[in-house]
Design an enzyme around this catalytic site. Structure first.
Site, PDB file in Angstrom:
ATOM      1  N   ASP A 233      57.201  52.457  41.414  1.00 22.55           N
ATOM      2  CA  ASP A 233      58.005  51.222  41.378  1.00 22.55           C
ATOM      3  C   ASP A 233      58.287  50.817  42.817  1.00 22.55           C
ATOM      4  OD1 ASP A 233      59.373  49.065  40.409  1.00 22.55           O
ATOM      5  OD2 ASP A 233      60.924  50.196  39.365  1.00 22.55           O
ATOM      6  N   ASP A 251      64.399  55.327  42.278  1.00 28.03           N
ATOM      7  CA  ASP A 251      63.636  54.991  41.073  1.00 28.03           C
ATOM      8  C   ASP A 251      62.200  55.521  41.106  1.00 28.03           C
ATOM      9  OD1 ASP A 251      65.883  53.824  40.132  1.00 28.03           O
ATOM     10  OD2 ASP A 251      65.140  51.775  40.137  1.00 28.03           O
TER      11      ASP A 251
END
Length: 364
Positions: A233, A251
């Site tokens: 991501d 993340d």
């Protein structure tokens, strides 16, 4: 986009979570309490984040963040939330690359204490380019920065990605190998096909997404190259910045072994997603930030690897994002926040840009 209510991001009771978290902390650090528990405004619709302070005479750290797997009864965005996978990845990235990943402290795989597995990590202070309203809109710190400051942020971010790809020893990422046969890229794409099949199970299928999968076959790279650890991501909205310098890279739930360009395509396209939305609402946005040609050339300077087949990888990024957006839309339908139109492709916010990529006209 500016007027629509934001989709709900949690179905959990914060007070109940605080009580249960304090009870769990006492099992790991007797006498510890969670205080000042809060849910950040930037909390997404996948895993949830809680921020709290650790009240204890000798805490391993004061400011904590807890990453909690999605509530399995709340129409989750992804079918599986492997918190150990994320925990191990963050620990290994910090150990082998020196990238500023928050220090991980505890992993809890038993769903009993909070209703789902979770891990606790160090909380970092700083600022994050916002998603709602996107940083490409006026009225936030990144939009208000100077061109030179945004250039510094872009270059520092790209250095993080380059360092990850160059320095992380692949042999320590075997837990991130995707199942199936074929090359890492083939496995990555097949995993996306399986995810799409899960999203549309019992729902209307997306002709546009299926055309995009077909177009990937036509654009398939002749030589995808050796796999590296991909962040997954890789975008500026997942970094906490101290000024314009990365202070924490967040993340890691989509981390995987894949060609370098999977990350680069995601970095380029996720900015274009916000930029295109901003332009569609009559604002100029930030057209000079994260430009594809500059990302490709700078990455080549940093690593010695010239990105290849970027039409494929930017299309792949837009396709992957479309599947996520479709799931988010169907989640809104599930909670009565939206209705399904006659054309399910209209549920994909960036359907026009994805269609242009499929046609080969987007980058022209």
């Amino acid at each position: 986009m500016a007027m629509a209510p934001r989709p709900r991001t949690t179905t959990r009771d914060p007070e109940e979570l605080t009580r249960r978290l304090t009870a769990w902390l006492d099992t790991r650090l007797p006498g510890a309490r969670a205080t000042g528990v809060s849910v950040p405004e930037s909390n997404g619709m996948s895993s949830e984040t809680l921020l709290f302070d650790l009240d204890h005479p000798e805490p391993p750290l004061r400011g904590c963040a807890l990453r909690l797997a999605a509530d399995p009864d709340a129409y989750t965005i992804f079918p599986v939330y492997d918190m150990k996978r994320q925990y191990d990845t963050m620990r290994l990235v910090a150990e082998h690359t020196g990238i500023p990943v928050p220090r991980v402290l505890w992993l809890e795989e038993d769903p009993g204490p909070l209703g789902a597995p979770f891990f606790v990590m160090e909380r970092k202070e700083g600022r994050v380019p916002p998603d709602v309203m996107p940083y490409t809109y006026e009225g936030n710190w990144l939009h208000s920065a100077s061109d030179a400051e945004r250039a510094d942020l872009e270059d520092a971010t790209l250095r993080i990605i380059a360092r990850l790809h160059d320095r992380f020893p692949v042999e320590h990422a075997r837990h991130l190998e995707l199942p199936g046969d074929g090359s890492p890229l083939q496995r990555h794409v097949e995993a996306q096909r399986a995810y799409y099949a899960w999203v549309v199970d019992g729902r209307l299928r997306s002709p546009l997404i299926e055309r995009a999968f077909d177009r990937l076959v036509e654009l398939w790279p002749d030589d995808p190259g050796a796999p590296v650890l991909n962040w997954g991501d890789a975008r500026i909205g997942n970094i906490i910045y101290d000024g314009f310098t990365p202070a924490a890279v967040l993340d890691w739930e989509m981390a995987a072994l894949a060609p370098r360009e999977v990350d680069l395509g995601w970095t380029v396209y996720l900015h274009r997603f916000f930029q295109d939305l901003t332009v569609s609402f009559g604002q100029p946005g930030l057209p000079d930030l994260l430009r594809r040609e500059r990302i490709e050339s700078r990455y080549a300077e940093l690593t010695g690897h010239t990105p290849r087949a970027m039409d494929f990888y930017t299309l792949y990024a837009a396709l992957r994002h479309a599947v996520v957006m479709l799931r988010v839309a169907y989640r809104q339908v599930h909670f009565g926040e939206a209705a399904v139109p006659d054309d399910p492709d209209r549920l994909i916010l960036h359907h026009d840009s994805l269609a242009a990529m499929v046609q080969g006209s987007y980058w022209s």
